[in-house]
Write a protein that holds these residues in place. Structure first.
Motif, PDB file in Angstrom:
ATOM      1  N   ASP A  16       0.837  -1.200   0.000  1.00  0.00           N
ATOM      2  CA  ASP A  16       0.000   0.000   0.000  1.00  0.00           C
ATOM      3  C   ASP A  16       0.876   1.256   0.000  1.00  0.00           C
ATOM      4  O   ASP A  16       0.599   2.240  -0.692  1.00  0.00           O
ATOM      5  CB  ASP A  16      -0.913   0.041   1.230  1.00  0.00           C
ATOM      6  CG  ASP A  16      -2.083  -0.927   1.132  1.00  0.00           C
ATOM      7  OD1 ASP A  16      -2.328  -1.461   0.038  1.00  0.00           O
ATOM      8  OD2 ASP A  16      -2.753  -1.139   2.161  1.00  0.00           O
ATOM      9  N   ARG A  17       1.938   1.215   0.806  1.00  0.00           N
ATOM     10  CA  ARG A  17       2.806   2.385   0.925  1.00  0.00           C
ATOM     11  C   ARG A  17       3.752   2.525  -0.260  1.00  0.00           C
ATOM     12  O   ARG A  17       4.157   3.630  -0.612  1.00  0.00           O
ATOM     13  CB  ARG A  17       3.608   2.302   2.225  1.00  0.00           C
ATOM     14  CG  ARG A  17       2.769   2.460   3.495  1.00  0.00           C
ATOM     15  CD  ARG A  17       3.633   2.550   4.733  1.00  0.00           C
ATOM     16  NE  ARG A  17       4.281   1.275   5.026  1.00  0.00           N
ATOM     17  CZ  ARG A  17       3.752   0.322   5.796  1.00  0.00           C
ATOM     18  NH1 ARG A  17       2.557   0.496   6.342  1.00  0.00           N
ATOM     19  NH2 ARG A  17       4.402  -0.795   6.034  1.00  0.00           N
ATOM     20  N   ALA A  18       4.113   1.413  -0.881  1.00  0.00           N
ATOM     21  CA  ALA A  18       5.116   1.435  -1.957  1.00  0.00           C
ATOM     22  C   ALA A  18       4.532   1.733  -3.328  1.00  0.00           C
ATOM     23  O   ALA A  18       5.238   2.234  -4.209  1.00  0.00           O
ATOM     24  CB  ALA A  18       5.849   0.091  -1.999  1.00  0.00           C
ATOM     25  N   VAL A  19       3.248   1.454  -3.522  1.00  0.00           N
ATOM     26  CA  VAL A  19       2.716   1.491  -4.884  1.00  0.00           C
ATOM     27  C   VAL A  19       2.629   2.899  -5.463  1.00  0.00           C
ATOM     28  O   VAL A  19       2.839   3.085  -6.671  1.00  0.00           O
ATOM     29  CB  VAL A  19       1.347   0.775  -4.952  1.00  0.00           C
ATOM     30  CG1 VAL A  19       0.284   1.541  -4.176  1.00  0.00           C
ATOM     31  CG2 VAL A  19       0.913   0.548  -6.394  1.00  0.00           C
ATOM     32  N   SER A  20       2.357   3.915  -4.663  1.00  0.00           N
ATOM     33  CA  SER A  20       2.247   5.268  -5.208  1.00  0.00           C
ATOM     34  C   SER A  20       3.566   5.780  -5.786  1.00  0.00           C
ATOM     35  O   SER A  20       3.584   6.279  -6.919  1.00  0.00           O
ATOM     36  CB  SER A  20       1.698   6.237  -4.162  1.00  0.00           C
ATOM     37  OG  SER A  20       0.312   6.079  -4.027  1.00  0.00           O
ATOM     38  N   PRO A  21       4.687   5.698  -5.056  1.00  0.00           N
ATOM     39  CA  PRO A  21       5.942   6.151  -5.664  1.00  0.00           C
ATOM     40  C   PRO A  21       6.336   5.338  -6.893  1.00  0.00           C
ATOM     41  O   PRO A  21       6.910   5.874  -7.845  1.00  0.00           O
ATOM     42  CB  PRO A  21       6.973   6.012  -4.535  1.00  0.00           C
ATOM     43  CG  PRO A  21       6.338   5.147  -3.512  1.00  0.00           C
ATOM     44  CD  PRO A  21       4.881   5.359  -3.626  1.00  0.00           C
ATOM     45  N   VAL A  22       6.016   4.055  -6.890  1.00  0.00           N
ATOM     46  CA  VAL A  22       6.325   3.223  -8.061  1.00  0.00           C
ATOM     47  C   VAL A  22       5.478   3.650  -9.250  1.00  0.00           C
ATOM     48  O   VAL A  22       5.977   3.815 -10.374  1.00  0.00           O
ATOM     49  CB  VAL A  22       6.085   1.729  -7.737  1.00  0.00           C
ATOM     50  CG1 VAL A  22       6.149   0.882  -9.015  1.00  0.00           C
ATOM     51  CG2 VAL A  22       7.122   1.239  -6.733  1.00  0.00           C
ATOM     52  N   SER A  23       4.185   3.856  -9.021  1.00  0.00           N
ATOM     53  CA  SER A  23       3.288   4.194 -10.129  1.00  0.00           C
ATOM     54  C   SER A  23       3.492   5.614 -10.638  1.00  0.00           C
ATOM     55  O   SER A  23       3.000   5.967 -11.715  1.00  0.00           O
ATOM     56  CB  SER A  23       1.828   4.000  -9.708  1.00  0.00           C
ATOM     57  OG  SER A  23       1.481   4.864  -8.650  1.00  0.00           O
ATOM     58  N   ALA A  24       4.218   6.447  -9.897  1.00  0.00           N
ATOM     59  CA  ALA A  24       4.488   7.812 -10.341  1.00  0.00           C
ATOM     60  C   ALA A  24       5.624   7.886 -11.349  1.00  0.00           C
ATOM     61  O   ALA A  24       5.816   8.922 -11.993  1.00  0.00           O
ATOM     62  CB  ALA A  24       4.817   8.700  -9.133  1.00  0.00           C
ATOM     63  N   VAL A  25       6.364   6.802 -11.521  1.00  0.00           N
ATOM     64  CA  VAL A  25       7.515   6.792 -12.427  1.00  0.00           C
ATOM     65  C   VAL A  25       7.027   6.688 -13.872  1.00  0.00           C
ATOM     66  O   VAL A  25       6.363   5.711 -14.239  1.00  0.00           O
ATOM     67  CB  VAL A  25       8.457   5.621 -12.091  1.00  0.00           C
ATOM     68  CG1 VAL A  25       9.609   5.553 -13.096  1.00  0.00           C
ATOM     69  CG2 VAL A  25       8.990   5.759 -10.667  1.00  0.00           C
ATOM     70  N   PRO A  26       7.331   7.660 -14.728  1.00  0.00           N
ATOM     71  CA  PRO A  26       6.832   7.650 -16.101  1.00  0.00           C
ATOM     72  C   PRO A  26       7.169   6.372 -16.882  1.00  0.00           C
ATOM     73  O   PRO A  26       6.334   5.866 -17.642  1.00  0.00           O
ATOM     74  CB  PRO A  26       7.502   8.872 -16.731  1.00  0.00           C
ATOM     75  CG  PRO A  26       7.694   9.817 -15.576  1.00  0.00           C
ATOM     76  CD  PRO A  26       8.047   8.927 -14.421  1.00  0.00           C
ATOM     77  N   SER A  27       8.376   5.841 -16.711  1.00  0.00           N
ATOM     78  CA  SER A  27       8.757   4.652 -17.468  1.00  0.00           C
ATOM     79  C   SER A  27       7.988   3.417 -17.006  1.00  0.00           C
ATOM     80  O   SER A  27       7.703   2.517 -17.805  1.00  0.00           O
ATOM     81  CB  SER A  27      10.266   4.396 -17.355  1.00  0.00           C
ATOM     82  OG  SER A  27      10.668   4.272 -15.997  1.00  0.00           O
ATOM     83  N   VAL A  28       7.614   3.374 -15.721  1.00  0.00           N
ATOM     84  CA  VAL A  28       6.775   2.280 -15.226  1.00  0.00           C
ATOM     85  C   VAL A  28       5.393   2.381 -15.854  1.00  0.00           C
ATOM     86  O   VAL A  28       4.838   1.397 -16.359  1.00  0.00           O
ATOM     87  CB  VAL A  28       6.669   2.327 -13.685  1.00  0.00           C
ATOM     88  CG1 VAL A  28       5.615   1.326 -13.191  1.00  0.00           C
ATOM     89  CG2 VAL A  28       8.014   2.029 -13.038  1.00  0.00           C
TER      90      VAL A  28
END
Length: 223
Positions: free
Chosen positions: A95-107
């Motif tokens: 829950d805590r990790a997904v927002s910073p990961v999903s904010a990455v344009p290449s992801v």
């Protein structure tokens, strides 16, 4: 036909999308699970959540797949790189990790490609945060589903209790939801927002069945 359902965390998107898909005989695509799977893989590989290049590489090189029960349009299992992560991606850590990961344009770019390939293959209900604005801007039905912060937190706690994973502390869940809202709506890549032509549905004071019926009616009108 594509039915796009966007909205903040805890608004009930997954529950509604699955029910609408079952009612209409559509398939269901949980894009949030895809971002969660990338977050899980990154943490498993020891990738720092602020290392955009490495996170993008994880998304590009690990195939995400869904497991179905015959005759059921709703996926019941989630895999990344061949590993099943159905329950592992529903923890408080993810829950805590997904927002910073999903904010990455290449992801996002890597996963949007996968989402379009899947969705363009048939009739799909697709839920996420940028489906109507970015992934499927031409979707025949666009819905922005929301609810009050407090209601979303109560729902998430009940959901976590039922499935036995994730935090069941109301204050912690509420704080996490608000933190995710801020991150998701302020990111530079495909921020959370309602598409200009989306139908806004506030489910705070409505039974989930009412929301499902409303979306099915929108689909019938769009045909």
């Amino acid at each position: 036909m594509i039915i796009a359902i966007d909205g903040p965390s805890g608004a009930g998107k997954s529950t509604v999308a699955k029910a609408v898909a079952q009612k209409l005989g559509f398939s269901c695509l949980d894009t949030g699970a895809m971002y969660r799977a990338v977050a899980w893989q990154a943490l498993s590989d020891g990738v720092a959540l602020d290392d955009a290049e490495a996170l993008g590489n994880v998304a590009r090189t690990h195939e995400i797949a869904f497991g179905h029960v015959e005759g059921d349009p709703v996926p019941r299992r989630v895999f990344i790189g061949g590993a099943e992560v159905t329950d592992a991606i529903r923890t408080a850590e993810i829950d805590r990790a997904v927002s910073p990961v999903s904010a990455v344009p290449s992801v996002r770019a890597a996963l949007v490609d996968q989402q379009r390939r899947i969705g363009n293959a048939g009739n799909y209900v697709v839920e996420g945060r940028d489906i109507g604005t970015c992934v499927f801007p031409g979707a025949e039905v666009k819905v922005f589903l929301t609810a009050s912060d407090e209601e979303r937190a109560h729902r998430r706690v009940r959901q976590n209790v039922d499935r036995g994973v994730g935090s069941i502390d109301y204050d912690e869940v509420l704080a996490d939801l608000r933190r995710r809202d801020e991150l998701d709506s302020s990111r530079s890549a495909s921020p959370l927002r309602a598409a200009d032509d989306a139908v806004l549905i506030d489910s705070t004071k409505h039974y989930i069945e009412e929301v499902i019926d409303q979306i099915c009616a929108l689909a019938a009108d769009a045909r």
